[in-house]
Design a protein around this motif. Sequence first.
Motif, short mmCIF file in Angstrom:
data_model
loop_
_atom_site.label_atom_id
_atom_site.label_comp_id
_atom_site.label_asym_id
_atom_site.label_seq_id
_atom_site.Cartn_x
_atom_site.Cartn_y
_atom_site.Cartn_z
N GLU A 97 0.81 -1.22 0.00
CA GLU A 97 0.00 0.00 0.00
C GLU A 97 0.85 1.27 0.00
N THR A 98 2.05 1.22 0.55
CA THR A 98 2.82 2.45 0.76
C THR A 98 4.18 2.47 0.06
N TYR A 99 4.67 1.31 -0.43
CA TYR A 99 6.06 1.26 -0.89
C TYR A 99 6.33 2.20 -2.06
N LEU A 100 5.48 2.21 -3.07
CA LEU A 100 5.73 3.02 -4.26
C LEU A 100 5.85 4.49 -3.90
N GLN A 101 4.99 5.00 -3.05
CA GLN A 101 5.06 6.40 -2.64
C GLN A 101 6.33 6.66 -1.83
N GLU A 102 6.69 5.72 -0.95
CA GLU A 102 7.91 5.89 -0.15
C GLU A 102 9.15 5.91 -1.04
N TYR A 103 9.19 5.03 -2.04
CA TYR A 103 10.35 5.00 -2.94
C TYR A 103 10.44 6.28 -3.76
N LYS A 104 9.30 6.77 -4.22
CA LYS A 104 9.29 8.01 -5.00
C LYS A 104 9.81 9.18 -4.17
N GLU A 105 9.40 9.25 -2.92
CA GLU A 105 9.87 10.32 -2.05
C GLU A 105 11.36 10.19 -1.76
N HIS A 132 13.33 11.32 -4.75
CA HIS A 132 13.23 12.77 -4.94
C HIS A 132 14.07 13.53 -3.91
#
Length: 498
Positions: free
Chosen positions: A228-236, A239
């Motif tokens: 649920e959260t990995y993709l957003q965490e990796y993107k942050e 960045h």
Amino acid sequence: MRWYRRLYAWIEQRVQLEGPIKEAVFHMTPRSTASWWYVFGSAALTILIVQVLTGILLALSYVPSAGQAWNSLEVLNHQVTLGWFLRALHGWGSNFMVAIVIVHMIQVFLFGAYKFPRELTWIIGVFLLLMTLGMAFSGQVLRFDQDAYWGIGIGAAIMGRVPLMGGQLVHLLLGGPIIAGATLTRFFALHVFVIPGLLLTLVGLHVWLVLKLGVNEWPVPGHIVRRETYLQEYKELAHKDGIPFFPGAFWRDLVFSAAIVLAIVVCAAVFGPFGPTGVPDPTIIQTVPRPDPPFLWLYSLLSLLPPEMETPFLLIAPPIAIVILIALPLVAGVGEKSWHRRPVAVLTVLVLAIGWAALTQLATYTPWSPKMAAWSGAAVPVQFIQKSTPLERQGANVFQYKQCRNCHALGGVGGERGPALDGIATKMTKDQMIRQVIQGGGNMPAFGKNLSPPEVTALVTFLETLHRPNERTAEDVSRAVAEGDQSKKGDLEQGSRY
């Protein structure tokens, strides 16, 4: 504008590759991935390029013919300028590529890079490993020397043990029932067209997934992967603490790849090419054929296994291993990545590494079969030729000078590579023995081209005598039934006349 700028602008306007290339080269990666632990994938790709280039050059001189393959390699070794060095580069490049791909997969496994969302990347990597091993094996076969001949025979024996479809698989592999010219043609097509095509396709897809999903971040203990959260965490992370792949991480890949290529060149110059050894001859049994380094562990394992364990191991262990590798990211796709908190993973790698190293070392002196010696000098036991006919004695002579006892025991004396022949007449019919001698099968090579028809007849006649007194020999039931039907038919016709 200078002419080359105008030419570049003309091409770019039509192919429009500048954008995708820049996106790939300058894509943002976590700073933690700019590490020497992340260089193995690029090194494997570099070696693949070396293999493609050297393979193309070798194909210009290699003759994929059973009668000319060995000679063409001898010409490359001794008559073509630096031909031996080109062969050595290709051979050592193959070994280095297998090693680097395996090390890369171990690093990916320990770093948890197979977890969400990189499951498909890992699965493609498993097939890339299988394709790499296929390239290594088929390349050894193309040498078509004594080692290659027996290597094909062992490979065919393994495939022949597959239930229901073993015979069809062997025919598909060899291009017929025996190792012949069609066999080399099959392996040449596999090595030059089929496997490289699959390999390059999978490599392209693998690289595409890496670019789209990003390079796996450094595994930090306690950092749990959640779908649920990995993709957003990796993107942050990419960045806030990211750097462009070029030049931030690229220079390490470049240095390590250059070092590997240099190591291949040094090994090629110092140790030279692999083979070819003697001209392939199935009648030369006093040989100790050994595969190339990537397969030495398997050679050693099969030599040490009890005979009754070989078939179960070959049919069960490889499929289970492949299924486990493919299912790994599907079963354990979330959770902890750091190897510090995955002791089972670390222990698994250590056990496999130690086992592989030990078996590879044992392969340097492990005999081809548990007990193997040249028995040709020992006479056929007297009890097997007493009261024999001249044809049976001739068959015993063929049995002797064709060195059959190097593989088969008779009277308790002989090799153990093949089954003992004391009671062979009770287990195989005459037709089955003829087919086995001519076409081979299992671990036995085909002798069809090395025995004349009279020699085959004499040998099988002698083998038909190998049974205990008053013990019934094997019969072809279908033939007996057919002959019985004909006999009944004759009796009916005879009766109708009266």
